[in-house]
Design a protein around this motif. Structure first.
Motif, PDB file in Angstrom:
ATOM      1  N   ALA A   1     -48.744  40.639   6.497  1.00  0.00           N
ATOM      2  CA  ALA A   1     -49.092  40.929   8.049  1.00  0.00           C
ATOM      3  C   ALA A   1     -50.110  39.685   8.374  1.00  0.00           C
ATOM      4  O   ALA A   1     -50.954  39.621   7.843  1.00  0.00           O
ATOM      5  N   TYR A   2     -49.644  39.336   9.798  1.00  0.00           N
ATOM      6  CA  TYR A   2     -50.787  38.191   9.982  1.00  0.00           C
ATOM      7  C   TYR A   2     -51.204  38.734  11.433  1.00  0.00           C
ATOM      8  O   TYR A   2     -52.586  38.691  11.743  1.00  0.00           O
ATOM      9  N   LEU A   3     -50.347  38.859  12.403  1.00  0.00           N
ATOM     10  CA  LEU A   3     -50.640  38.887  13.931  1.00  0.00           C
ATOM     11  C   LEU A   3     -51.500  40.203  14.121  1.00  0.00           C
ATOM     12  O   LEU A   3     -52.363  40.410  14.791  1.00  0.00           O
ATOM     13  N   TRP A   4     -51.126  41.406  13.514  1.00  0.00           N
ATOM     14  CA  TRP A   4     -51.588  42.578  13.633  1.00  0.00           C
ATOM     15  C   TRP A   4     -53.132  42.718  12.938  1.00  0.00           C
ATOM     16  O   TRP A   4     -54.118  43.072  13.862  1.00  0.00           O
ATOM     17  N   PRO A   5     -53.184  42.306  11.948  1.00  0.00           N
ATOM     18  CA  PRO A   5     -54.796  42.234  11.484  1.00  0.00           C
ATOM     19  C   PRO A   5     -55.617  41.085  12.166  1.00  0.00           C
ATOM     20  O   PRO A   5     -56.815  41.553  12.681  1.00  0.00           O
ATOM     21  N   LEU A   6     -54.945  40.128  12.826  1.00  0.00           N
ATOM     22  CA  LEU A   6     -55.569  39.021  13.735  1.00  0.00           C
ATOM     23  C   LEU A   6     -56.261  39.884  14.874  1.00  0.00           C
ATOM     24  O   LEU A   6     -57.402  39.607  15.418  1.00  0.00           O
ATOM     25  N   LEU A   7     -55.081  40.672  15.507  1.00  0.00           N
ATOM     26  CA  LEU A   7     -55.606  41.628  16.818  1.00  0.00           C
ATOM     27  C   LEU A   7     -56.593  42.363  16.581  1.00  0.00           C
ATOM     28  O   LEU A   7     -57.587  43.069  17.431  1.00  0.00           O
ATOM     29  N   ILE A   8     -56.487  43.242  15.397  1.00  0.00           N
ATOM     30  CA  ILE A   8     -57.286  44.532  15.448  1.00  0.00           C
ATOM     31  C   ILE A   8     -58.555  44.365  14.358  1.00  0.00           C
ATOM     32  O   ILE A   8     -59.460  45.577  14.383  1.00  0.00           O
ATOM     33  N   ALA A   9     -58.602  43.571  13.676  1.00  0.00           N
ATOM     34  CA  ALA A   9     -59.963  43.335  12.660  1.00  0.00           C
ATOM     35  C   ALA A   9     -60.438  41.919  12.654  1.00  0.00           C
ATOM     36  O   ALA A   9     -60.132  41.200  12.378  1.00  0.00           O
ATOM     37  N   THR A  10     -61.200  41.891  13.769  1.00  0.00           N
ATOM     38  CA  THR A  10     -61.993  40.499  14.009  1.00  0.00           C
ATOM     39  C   THR A  10     -63.264  40.769  13.383  1.00  0.00           C
ATOM     40  O   THR A  10     -63.860  39.734  13.199  1.00  0.00           O
ATOM     41  N   ASP A  11     -63.733  41.762  12.805  1.00  0.00           N
ATOM     42  CA  ASP A  11     -65.049  41.664  11.937  1.00  0.00           C
ATOM     43  C   ASP A  11     -64.681  40.851  10.702  1.00  0.00           C
ATOM     44  O   ASP A  11     -63.838  41.095   9.785  1.00  0.00           O
ATOM     45  N   PRO A  12     -65.768  39.986  10.230  1.00  0.00           N
ATOM     46  CA  PRO A  12     -65.412  39.217   8.979  1.00  0.00           C
ATOM     47  C   PRO A  12     -65.235  40.059   7.773  1.00  0.00           C
ATOM     48  O   PRO A  12     -64.449  39.667   7.030  1.00  0.00           O
ATOM     49  N   SER A  13     -65.817  41.251   7.780  1.00  0.00           N
ATOM     50  CA  SER A  13     -65.798  42.029   6.488  1.00  0.00           C
ATOM     51  C   SER A  13     -64.433  42.887   6.359  1.00  0.00           C
ATOM     52  O   SER A  13     -64.019  43.239   5.493  1.00  0.00           O
ATOM     53  N   MET A  14     -63.486  42.757   7.686  1.00  0.00           N
ATOM     54  CA  MET A  14     -62.376  43.466   7.697  1.00  0.00           C
ATOM     55  C   MET A  14     -61.195  42.498   7.599  1.00  0.00           C
ATOM     56  O   MET A  14     -60.120  42.969   7.692  1.00  0.00           O
ATOM     57  N   VAL A  15     -61.281  41.401   7.684  1.00  0.00           N
ATOM     58  CA  VAL A  15     -60.388  40.361   7.722  1.00  0.00           C
ATOM     59  C   VAL A  15     -59.378  40.392   6.363  1.00  0.00           C
ATOM     60  O   VAL A  15     -59.825  40.705   5.336  1.00  0.00           O
ATOM     61  N   LEU A  16     -58.169  40.385   6.503  1.00  0.00           N
ATOM     62  CA  LEU A  16     -57.216  40.445   5.505  1.00  0.00           C
ATOM     63  C   LEU A  16     -56.768  39.102   5.001  1.00  0.00           C
ATOM     64  O   LEU A  16     -57.057  37.915   5.817  1.00  0.00           O
ATOM     65  N   GLY A  17     -56.207  38.890   3.849  1.00  0.00           N
ATOM     66  CA  GLY A  17     -55.675  37.592   3.245  1.00  0.00           C
ATOM     67  C   GLY A  17     -55.055  36.482   3.979  1.00  0.00           C
ATOM     68  O   GLY A  17     -55.587  35.430   4.235  1.00  0.00           O
ATOM     69  N   PRO A  18     -54.117  37.097   4.733  1.00  0.00           N
ATOM     70  CA  PRO A  18     -53.228  35.820   5.465  1.00  0.00           C
ATOM     71  C   PRO A  18     -54.027  35.196   6.437  1.00  0.00           C
ATOM     72  O   PRO A  18     -54.238  33.918   6.954  1.00  0.00           O
ATOM     73  N   VAL A  19     -55.061  36.258   7.314  1.00  0.00           N
ATOM     74  CA  VAL A  19     -55.864  35.653   8.537  1.00  0.00           C
ATOM     75  C   VAL A  19     -57.025  34.854   7.744  1.00  0.00           C
ATOM     76  O   VAL A  19     -57.070  33.566   8.389  1.00  0.00           O
TER      77      VAL A  19
END
Length: 284
Positions: free
Chosen positions: A217-235
């Motif tokens: 998943a890329y788009l959803w984590p990019l939209l909902i997790a902007t905090d650097p501590s919550m970023v996922l791998g693809p982002v």
């Protein structure tokens, strides 16, 4: 009895098909091999080996772990950890939800079951990207932005996973459930003691579907997790592109780290995943 020339023709055909299959496989594998080898090179060495084409493309003169070391010392390691946590929780809870829904749609007779199943099928035909933006706005209104809950919730009820499990459950003889009911088991007991033990292949296939949806998943984590501590791998991988320079060695190393997890899982569970898809169309 086959004639000698027929046997020879069959063997020749088998050899040619095998060579063709290996050739196609190598063509698909070459970019991955180059990415893996390049992850142990510096940025300048990566492109110096491209021309002229030769063994140096896949055989580095000097191996360095600098790219991996820099990733481990950067926030990227935290992002991979976040992806592992989110994906693991999604698979565990998502399988419980998907299996329960599939059991209800296949083994329980209730009014409107066909309509509900139609909605489930429709849900995985609609691209998630089409609803991602309004859904993200809704999650922000609920105060769920930058939380694991927001990252996990959209992946729990996967329509395709429900579809695969339902089709598998339909192939289980109803007589088993009826006999268990006569022995005093209720619907939950039939589901837990009869259906789940017989559905390991389908559960692995559905779990792999949930894994692929969440891990990539890329788009959803990019939209909902902007905090650097919550970023996922693809982002985090996309964020490795610097403003003034691009370190391709680090990008390739990060790509290897994100690729190795699904690759290992696919190697171990490929036959179960394939078998689950093969049974998904066995019954309507």
């Amino acid at each position: 009895m086959a004639l000698p020339h027929e046997i020879a023709t069959t063997r020749l055909r088998t050899i040619l098909v095998t060579i063709l299959a290996w050739s196609i496989g190598i063509c698909f594998a070459l970019p991955l091999i180059w990415m893996f080898v390049s992850s142990f090179r510096t940025g300048t060495e990566i492109f110096s080996s491209l021309y002229p084409l030769g063994p140096a493309l896949l055989l580095p003169e000097r191996i360095t772990l600098e790219n991996y070391q820099s990733l481990l010392d950067s926030p990227f390691a935290l992002s991979v950890g976040n992806s592992l946590i989110v994906t693991a929780i999604t698979i565990i809870i998502g399988l419980m939800i998907s299996a329960s829904a599939a059991f209800a749609l296949s083994a329980l007779d209730f009014k409107g079951s066909k309509a509900v199943f139609g909605i489930v099928v429709l849900s995985f035909l609609i691209p998630f990207d089409a609803i991602a933006v309004p859904l993200a706005n809704q999650f922000r209104d609920w105060g769920l932005a930058n939380t694991y809950t927001a990252l996990i919730l959209p992946g729990l009820a996967n329509g395709f996973a429900i579809f695969v499990l339902r089709q598998f459950f339909l192939a289980i003889p109803r007589e088993l459930a009826e006999a268990a009911t006569l022995d005093g088991l209720g619907p939950w007991g039939v589901f837990w003691r009869i259906y789940l033990p017989l559905s390991r292949t389908a559960l692995i296939g559905a779990g792999f579907t949930l894994f692929l949806f969440q891990w990539g998943a890329y788009l959803w984590p990019l939209l909902i997790a902007t905090d650097p501590s919550m970023v996922l791998g693809p982002v985090a991988l996309a964020n490795l592109n610097g403003q003034f320079e691009v370190n391709f060695g680090r990008i390739f190393a990060a790509s290897v780290l994100l690729t190795i997890v699904p690759l290992v899982l696919l190697l171990f569970f490929q036959k179960y995943f394939t078998a689950s898809l093969a049974t998904s169309g066995s019954k309507g």
